[in-house]
Design a protein around this motif. Structure first.
Motif, PDB file in Angstrom:
ATOM      1  N   GLY A 172      29.986  12.853  39.259  1.00 43.45           N
ATOM      2  CA  GLY A 172      29.295  12.422  38.045  1.00 43.45           C
ATOM      3  C   GLY A 172      29.331  10.920  37.907  1.00 43.45           C
ATOM      4  O   GLY A 172      28.368  10.292  37.456  1.00 43.45           O
ATOM      5  N   LEU A 173      30.440  10.316  38.318  1.00 42.72           N
ATOM      6  CA  LEU A 173      30.598   8.865  38.244  1.00 42.72           C
ATOM      7  C   LEU A 173      29.583   8.147  39.134  1.00 42.72           C
ATOM      8  O   LEU A 173      29.033   7.110  38.760  1.00 42.72           O
ATOM      9  CB  LEU A 173      32.016   8.494  38.676  1.00 42.72           C
ATOM     10  N   MET A 174      29.318   8.699  40.318  1.00 47.16           N
ATOM     11  CA  MET A 174      28.445   8.013  41.277  1.00 47.16           C
ATOM     12  C   MET A 174      27.000   8.503  41.212  1.00 47.16           C
ATOM     13  O   MET A 174      26.162   8.022  41.968  1.00 47.16           O
ATOM     14  CB  MET A 174      28.988   8.201  42.696  1.00 47.16           C
ATOM     15  N   ASP A 175      26.708   9.427  40.321  1.00 47.44           N
ATOM     16  CA  ASP A 175      25.363  10.003  40.212  1.00 47.44           C
ATOM     17  C   ASP A 175      24.374   8.970  39.670  1.00 47.44           C
ATOM     18  O   ASP A 175      24.521   8.503  38.538  1.00 47.44           O
ATOM     19  CB  ASP A 175      25.433  11.220  39.288  1.00 47.44           C
ATOM     20  N   PRO A 176      23.321   8.614  40.408  1.00 42.96           N
ATOM     21  CA  PRO A 176      22.396   7.573  39.952  1.00 42.96           C
ATOM     22  C   PRO A 176      21.247   8.073  39.081  1.00 42.96           C
ATOM     23  O   PRO A 176      20.517   7.267  38.518  1.00 42.96           O
ATOM     24  CB  PRO A 176      21.843   7.016  41.269  1.00 42.96           C
ATOM     25  N   ALA A 177      21.088   9.396  38.956  1.00 50.64           N
ATOM     26  CA  ALA A 177      19.890   9.916  38.312  1.00 50.64           C
ATOM     27  C   ALA A 177      20.085  10.346  36.861  1.00 50.64           C
ATOM     28  O   ALA A 177      19.111  10.666  36.170  1.00 50.64           O
ATOM     29  CB  ALA A 177      19.341  11.103  39.115  1.00 50.64           C
ATOM     30  N   HIS A 178      21.330  10.350  36.365  1.00 50.53           N
ATOM     31  CA  HIS A 178      21.551  10.870  35.017  1.00 50.53           C
ATOM     32  C   HIS A 178      21.387   9.808  33.927  1.00 50.53           C
ATOM     33  O   HIS A 178      21.294  10.139  32.753  1.00 50.53           O
ATOM     34  CB  HIS A 178      22.949  11.488  34.905  1.00 50.53           C
ATOM     35  N   ILE A 232      20.519 -12.675  39.981  1.00 47.31           N
ATOM     36  CA  ILE A 232      21.551 -11.712  39.626  1.00 47.31           C
ATOM     37  C   ILE A 232      21.667 -10.680  40.744  1.00 47.31           C
ATOM     38  O   ILE A 232      20.662 -10.111  41.186  1.00 47.31           O
ATOM     39  CB  ILE A 232      21.218 -11.001  38.301  1.00 47.31           C
ATOM     40  N   THR A 233      22.867 -10.444  41.214  1.00 41.73           N
ATOM     41  CA  THR A 233      23.096  -9.436  42.244  1.00 41.73           C
ATOM     42  C   THR A 233      24.248  -8.536  41.822  1.00 41.73           C
ATOM     43  O   THR A 233      25.153  -8.955  41.079  1.00 41.73           O
ATOM     44  CB  THR A 233      23.428 -10.068  43.606  1.00 41.73           C
ATOM     45  N   THR A 234      24.215  -7.305  42.301  1.00 38.01           N
ATOM     46  CA  THR A 234      25.308  -6.376  42.042  1.00 38.01           C
ATOM     47  C   THR A 234      25.649  -5.638  43.327  1.00 38.01           C
ATOM     48  O   THR A 234      24.773  -5.339  44.139  1.00 38.01           O
ATOM     49  CB  THR A 234      24.945  -5.375  40.920  1.00 38.01           C
ATOM     50  N   THR A 235      26.927  -5.375  43.501  1.00 38.83           N
ATOM     51  CA  THR A 235      27.430  -4.613  44.641  1.00 38.83           C
ATOM     52  C   THR A 235      28.348  -3.523  44.119  1.00 38.83           C
ATOM     53  O   THR A 235      29.157  -3.773  43.221  1.00 38.83           O
ATOM     54  CB  THR A 235      28.215  -5.516  45.617  1.00 38.83           C
ATOM     55  N   ILE A 236      28.204  -2.316  44.649  1.00 37.24           N
ATOM     56  CA  ILE A 236      29.015  -1.187  44.202  1.00 37.24           C
ATOM     57  C   ILE A 236      29.694  -0.559  45.409  1.00 37.24           C
ATOM     58  O   ILE A 236      29.025  -0.217  46.395  1.00 37.24           O
ATOM     59  CB  ILE A 236      28.159  -0.136  43.465  1.00 37.24           C
ATOM     60  N   ASP A 237      31.010  -0.423  45.340  1.00 35.61           N
ATOM     61  CA  ASP A 237      31.788   0.228  46.398  1.00 35.61           C
ATOM     62  C   ASP A 237      32.418   1.505  45.857  1.00 35.61           C
ATOM     63  O   ASP A 237      32.922   1.521  44.718  1.00 35.61           O
ATOM     64  CB  ASP A 237      32.923  -0.673  46.897  1.00 35.61           C
ATOM     65  N   PHE A 238      32.418   2.552  46.677  1.00 41.17           N
ATOM     66  CA  PHE A 238      33.257   3.721  46.388  1.00 41.17           C
ATOM     67  C   PHE A 238      34.293   3.819  47.489  1.00 41.17           C
ATOM     68  O   PHE A 238      33.961   3.773  48.679  1.00 41.17           O
ATOM     69  CB  PHE A 238      32.468   5.026  46.321  1.00 41.17           C
ATOM     70  N   VAL A 239      35.566   3.959  47.092  1.00 43.58           N
ATOM     71  CA  VAL A 239      36.671   4.033  48.043  1.00 43.58           C
ATOM     72  C   VAL A 239      37.561   5.218  47.677  1.00 43.58           C
ATOM     73  O   VAL A 239      37.934   5.385  46.503  1.00 43.58           O
ATOM     74  CB  VAL A 239      37.502   2.730  48.033  1.00 43.58           C
ATOM     75  N   LEU A 240      37.883   6.040  48.675  1.00 46.12           N
ATOM     76  CA  LEU A 240      38.812   7.148  48.441  1.00 46.12           C
ATOM     77  C   LEU A 240      40.156   6.620  47.937  1.00 46.12           C
ATOM     78  O   LEU A 240      40.548   5.505  48.269  1.00 46.12           O
ATOM     79  CB  LEU A 240      39.042   7.919  49.739  1.00 46.12           C
ATOM     80  N   TYR A 331      30.849  11.625  49.679  1.00 51.36           N
ATOM     81  CA  TYR A 331      32.194  11.734  49.108  1.00 51.36           C
ATOM     82  C   TYR A 331      32.900  12.983  49.621  1.00 51.36           C
ATOM     83  O   TYR A 331      34.059  12.920  50.061  1.00 51.36           O
ATOM     84  CB  TYR A 331      32.128  11.760  47.579  1.00 51.36           C
ATOM     85  N   PHE A 332      32.228  14.124  49.571  1.00 47.81           N
ATOM     86  CA  PHE A 332      32.864  15.362  50.020  1.00 47.81           C
ATOM     87  C   PHE A 332      33.212  15.295  51.506  1.00 47.81           C
ATOM     88  O   PHE A 332      34.264  15.781  51.925  1.00 47.81           O
ATOM     89  CB  PHE A 332      31.961  16.560  49.734  1.00 47.81           C
ATOM     90  N   ALA A 333      32.354  14.679  52.310  1.00 46.53           N
ATOM     91  CA  ALA A 333      32.636  14.551  53.741  1.00 46.53           C
ATOM     92  C   ALA A 333      33.832  13.632  53.982  1.00 46.53           C
ATOM     93  O   ALA A 333      34.707  13.915  54.823  1.00 46.53           O
ATOM     94  CB  ALA A 333      31.402  14.021  54.467  1.00 46.53           C
ATOM     95  N   LEU A 334      33.888  12.507  53.252  1.00 41.90           N
ATOM     96  CA  LEU A 334      35.014  11.586  53.377  1.00 41.90           C
ATOM     97  C   LEU A 334      36.320  12.260  52.950  1.00 41.90           C
ATOM     98  O   LEU A 334      37.363  12.093  53.596  1.00 41.90           O
ATOM     99  CB  LEU A 334      34.769  10.345  52.529  1.00 41.90           C
ATOM    100  N   LYS A 335      36.249  13.024  51.881  1.00 37.39           N
ATOM    101  CA  LYS A 335      37.444  13.695  51.385  1.00 37.39           C
ATOM    102  C   LYS A 335      37.957  14.703  52.401  1.00 37.39           C
ATOM    103  O   LYS A 335      39.168  14.767  52.674  1.00 37.39           O
ATOM    104  CB  LYS A 335      37.146  14.389  50.054  1.00 37.39           C
ATOM    105  N   GLN A 336      37.061  15.484  52.971  1.00 42.12           N
ATOM    106  CA  GLN A 336      37.497  16.467  53.959  1.00 42.12           C
ATOM    107  C   GLN A 336      38.093  15.798  55.192  1.00 42.12           C
ATOM    108  O   GLN A 336      39.075  16.278  55.753  1.00 42.12           O
ATOM    109  CB  GLN A 336      36.322  17.377  54.336  1.00 42.12           C
TER     110      GLN A 336
END
Length: 357
Positions: A172-178, A232-240, A331-336
Motif C-alpha cells: 500500500g505504501l508503494m502503490d502509485p495508483a491510489h 525540481i527532482t524527486t528520487t524514491i528508494d525502497f529497501v528491504l 517487493y515480494f520477489a526481493l522478500k522471498q
C-alpha cells in the motif's frame, strides 16, 4: 444474536536479522522501563544513567515473568518475582539474591535476552536477530538514517497503527495508483487530474529505485517548490525489509522522508514517517502546518487499511496487475530471496513502467 468476533487477518512471514524502529526515544527516561512489541517479540526498553538506550526481551529467563513488572534503577533491571538483576545492554545477570555461599552457580553466565539498540532520528532502533542465532557477535548492518543535505533543517514525525500484515502495509505504501482516490483533497490531487505517467526504475542492493525525475504536476505540494525557480527532482528508494526513502531537491533546497512499515505482530503493523527539510525554513508555522497535512495524509491511508482489513479477514484471493503493481511484485520477489538466503534480484537492469494516476 451474539456477534462473534471476526478472525484476525492473514499473517505474514517476517524478516528477522535487521533493524526496526521500536518507539520514539522521547518515551525513554532514566529509571523507567517502556514496553514495545516488534515482530511478535515483547520488548522492554529504557535509558541507563550513562545515556545508553537498551532493549531487552520482556521475559525473565528464570520463570518467564515480564521484566517490565519489576524495577529499573538506571543501572540494572530487577525481576519482580525473585529479584534477579540484569545489566540491560548485555542482558548479563549480575545478582541472584537467593544464592548462598554453598552454591557454585555463577550468575554472570546467565543472560536474559538483550538486543542491539541505537538512537537515530529520534527513534530507538532495535536489531532483532534470526531466531536461534544466539549471542554470536557479528557485523551488523548500518542503522537506518534519514538523509539530510544541510546543517540547518526542520523535522517532524508521524505514526499510525495498521490492522493488516506488513506485506499489505508495504505494497500500500508503494502503490502509485491510489493517490487520486484515497488522497483526494484540494491540497493534493483529484480524480480529474488523473493522467498517464512514465517512471524509470533501477535495481539497488536489497531494493529498487524510482530514478530521479520531475515530480507529478498534479500534486499541489510539489508546485509550491516552484517559487525557488530551480528544477525540481524527486528520487524514491525502497529497501528491504520495510523502508521507503524519498528525496526532493530544488537547487540547494531539499525535503527528505523515511517511511517504515514495521510488523508489530505477524498480522498487524505500524507506519512511522520521519521527515526533514530546509525548504521555507524561515516561514513561520511551516512545521505545524506540515504536520497537520501530513497527519491527514497518513490518516487517509490508515482508514483505507482499516476498511481493507474487513475484507482480508475472509482470506480472499488477490491479484496484482502490470504496470502499477509491478513494484509490489518486486517487493515480494526481493522478500522471498532474502528469506531463502539467495542473492536473486527481480530487476536485471533499468525498467520503464507506465500507469495512470
Amino acid at each position: 444474536m451474539v456477534e462473534q468476533p471476526m478472525p484476525a487477518g492473514p499473517p505474514a512471514e517476517l524478516i528477522f536479522g535487521d533493524w526496526y524502529p521500536a518507539l520514539r526515544v522521547s518515551e525513554l527516561r532514566i529509571g523507567k522501563m517502556t514496553q514495545s512489541l516488534l515482530l511478535g517479540v515483547p520488548l522492554v526498553l529504557g535509558r541507563k544513567r550513562d545515556g545508553r538506550v537498551f532493549a531487552m526481551r520482556d521475559l525473565c529467563p528464570h520463570r518467564g515473568i515480564p521484566l517490565s513488572a519489576g524495577w529499573f534503577d538506571g543501572e540494572n533491571v530487577q525481576c519482580k518475582y525473585h529479584g534477579w538483576k540484569f545489566e540491560p545492554c548485555s542482558g548479563q545477570c549480575t545478582e541472584i539474591p537467593s544464592l548462598t555461599q554453598f552454591e557454585t552457580l555463577d550468575p554472570g553466565k546467565i543472560y536474559a535476552g538483550a538486543y542491539p539498540c541505537e538512537e537515530r532520528d529520534g527513534y530507538a532502533w532495535v536489531y532483532l536477530p534470526e531466531p536461534g542465532a544466539g549471542r554470536s557477535a557479528r557485523q551488523l548492518p548500518d542503522v537506518p538514517e534519514l538523509p539530510k543535505f544541510s546543517d540547518r533543517y526542520r523535522s517532524a514525525h508521524l505514526v499510525a497503527d495498521l490492522p493488516c500484515n506488513v506485506d499489505h502495509g508495504i505494497i500500500g505504501l508503494m502503490d502509485p495508483a491510489h493517490g487520486p482516490f484515497v488522497h483526494q483533497a484540494w491540497w493534493w490531487r483529484s480524480r480529474a487530474s488523473i493522467h498517464e505517467k512514465e517512471k524509470h526504475f533501477e535495481p539497488i542492493p536489497e531494493g529498487f529505485r524510482m530514478s530521479s525525475h520531475a515530480p507529478s504536476a498534479n500534486s499541489a505540494p510539489y508546485k509550491l517548490l516552484g517559487v525557488y525557480g530551480e528544477p525540481i527532482t524527486t528520487t524514491i528508494d525502497f529497501v528491504l525489509p520495510n523502508r521507503r526513502y524519498e528525496t526532493i531537491r530544488a537547487g540547494a533546497k531539499w525535503f527528505s522522508s523515511l517511511t517504515t512499515v514495521t510488523p508489530v505482530t505477524p498480522s498487524t503493523c505500524r507506519i512511522d514517517v520521519i521527515a526533514a527539510w530546509n525548504v521555507f525554513y524561515n516561514v513561520p508555522l511551516v512545521t505545524p502546518i506540515a504536520k497537520f497535512f501530513g497527519a491527514r495524509f497518513v490518516r487517509q491511508d490508515q482508514q483505507t487499511m482499516i476498511e481493507q482489513a474487513q475484507g482480508l479477514r475472509y482470506h480472499p484471493g488477490l491479484m496484482l496487475i502490470d504496470d502499477a503493481d509491478k513494484p509490489a511484485k518486486w517487493y515480494f520477489a526481493l522478500k522471498q530471496a532474502r528469506l531463502k538466503g539467495t542473492s536473486e534480484h527481480p530487476l536485471d537492469g533499468p525498467v520503464t513502467l507506465h500507469w495512470r494516476s
